[in-house]
Design a protein around this motif. Sequence first.
Motif, PDB file in Angstrom:
ATOM      1  N   ALA A 180       0.804  -1.059  -0.140  1.00 32.40           N
ATOM      2  CA  ALA A 180      -0.033  -0.089   0.112  1.00 32.40           C
ATOM      3  C   ALA A 180       1.055   1.276   0.050  1.00 32.40           C
ATOM      4  N   ARG A 181       1.928   1.249   0.726  1.00 38.40           N
ATOM      5  CA  ARG A 181       3.040   2.349   0.989  1.00 38.40           C
ATOM      6  C   ARG A 181       3.490   2.452  -0.524  1.00 38.40           C
ATOM      7  N   GLY A 182       3.646   1.344  -1.241  1.00 38.14           N
ATOM      8  CA  GLY A 182       4.537   1.503  -2.549  1.00 38.14           C
ATOM      9  C   GLY A 182       4.042   2.506  -3.391  1.00 38.14           C
ATOM     10  N   ILE A 183       2.306   2.566  -3.401  1.00 40.11           N
ATOM     11  CA  ILE A 183       1.683   3.394  -4.389  1.00 40.11           C
ATOM     12  C   ILE A 183       2.064   4.735  -4.256  1.00 40.11           C
ATOM     13  N   GLN A 184       2.225   5.423  -2.980  1.00 40.60           N
ATOM     14  CA  GLN A 184       2.802   6.544  -2.669  1.00 40.60           C
ATOM     15  C   GLN A 184       4.166   6.720  -3.140  1.00 40.60           C
ATOM     16  N   VAL A 185       5.004   5.946  -2.971  1.00 40.35           N
ATOM     17  CA  VAL A 185       6.434   5.932  -3.312  1.00 40.35           C
ATOM     18  C   VAL A 185       6.171   6.250  -4.775  1.00 40.35           C
ATOM     19  N   VAL A 186       5.739   5.687  -5.741  1.00 41.95           N
ATOM     20  CA  VAL A 186       5.763   5.933  -7.187  1.00 41.95           C
ATOM     21  C   VAL A 186       5.186   7.266  -7.605  1.00 41.95           C
ATOM     22  N   MET A 187       4.137   7.711  -6.882  1.00 45.43           N
ATOM     23  CA  MET A 187       3.447   9.022  -7.101  1.00 45.43           C
ATOM     24  C   MET A 187       4.501   9.963  -6.563  1.00 45.43           C
TER      25      MET A 187
END
Length: 506
Positions: A371-378
Amino acid sequence: MAEKVEAKKNEKKKFKMPNTYVILFAIIALIALLTWVVPGGAYDLTEGGDAIAGTYHTVESNPQGLWDIFMAPITGMLGSGTVSGAISISLTILLFGSLLEMMDRTCALKTAIKRITNANQNNMHLLIAILVVIMSFFGTLEGAYEEGIVYFLMFVPVILALGLDTVTAIMIVVFGTQIGCLSSIINPFSTGIASGIAGISPGEGMLERVAMFIIFDAIVIFLICRYADRIKAHPEKSIQFFRREQDLKEFPAADDGDLTLSGRQKGALALFILTFVFMIIGLTPWTSLNPDWTFFEDFVAWVAATPIVCNILGTDMTAFGNWYFPELSMITLVMVILIGVVMRYSADETIDIILKGAAGLVPTAFVVPLARGIQVVMDNGQITPSILHACEGALGSLPPVAFVIVALVCYFLIACLIPSSTGLAAATMGIMGTLSQFAGVDVYIMVIIYLMALGLAKMITPCSIVVMTCTAAAHMSYGDWVKKAVPIVGILFVCCCVFLAVLVMI
């Protein structure tokens, strides 16, 4: 024979919702694709790192490739300069698994749950109301969110024993905690940070938030009770009915019979309850609530200044009120060991219980970094400021009532991708607070809009850790949760719009 073949073909063609991990990884890949289309952007920042309205400018884009996609969950676990690591949350989840395994071994919790079940056999609505209010209290106090899986695992045996389903338990935890977050009367991680960035006191709008807490709690309790009544009367209408027997085996309540707790079991149960007492006290922001409440900080300072006590307890104690996931992991591990001592288990038995319990929640713990990976890519793709700028341009010249509703929609969409209270506030409140003044709306109302959007988004977005961990633990597909949650979230959204319209008109 032909009919059987046709039935098999239809069965094969039936769509099956991908599991939680596939959905989250697909979203990461989709966001990465957007970084190739959405231009990169940035805002000028204050010394505190908050975006300044009207300073958006394009920057060189940073499209995310395959390397970035596969690194995103790793960075989500370990953290980076812009995203806090999920490893402390995952560790807490694993150790909670150890605590629950220990309590399962003692049978103390099972027995206590069965006694509660028996005492509330004819008070199902009262039990649901009590649990929702407790969850809401945690949400409004300290933003209960990631730890929701723990409460789900505690509640689900008694909910199943009442003849209900795992969906009811998920509703109590998700809607309960997020209604608390939606109102966030005193939550320093959302109300405190957002108000500070907006340049107002967290006390502004507190009465309105108290009203929100009461009104929305009542709405959620009514809706969950209505669902529970339907499932109680017709269990086959549950979307999880197909695994009812499996759920009863996986989340068993104590068998009927002698429900007397032994002295050691009472001690284990007391330590289990004390664990949560410590957590509540440790997470409550005492000095934020009252600057004069410095007892815990003074005690830690006294310990550090007293040689003998300092040598025994240590110099790096964290005062109650400043606890976070590392401290939660520590107190959980300590309590697991103490319960083992009370039950007179050997060291080897205690260690085996710790490892077995943690192993049972490894799949749940892995949801968090994804779930945190989504924010990382953004963030790495530098598209978050561009998305915010689009909202800034759309909201600038609307009348107050239209402004608050459109702002809620925009905030909700952003919160679905950034369901972090601190991250969302830091990225947006400097801009949105200024926009509200341009529209003739009090800044504290914009803080309320931010809270509403965040609470609503975390009830349904696949980026929500509490949603994904609870549904994963219940073996419920995300698509099935959306089907059940959308109507309730829709009702709450309409109620939020009405509440905001009343605020701007009075």
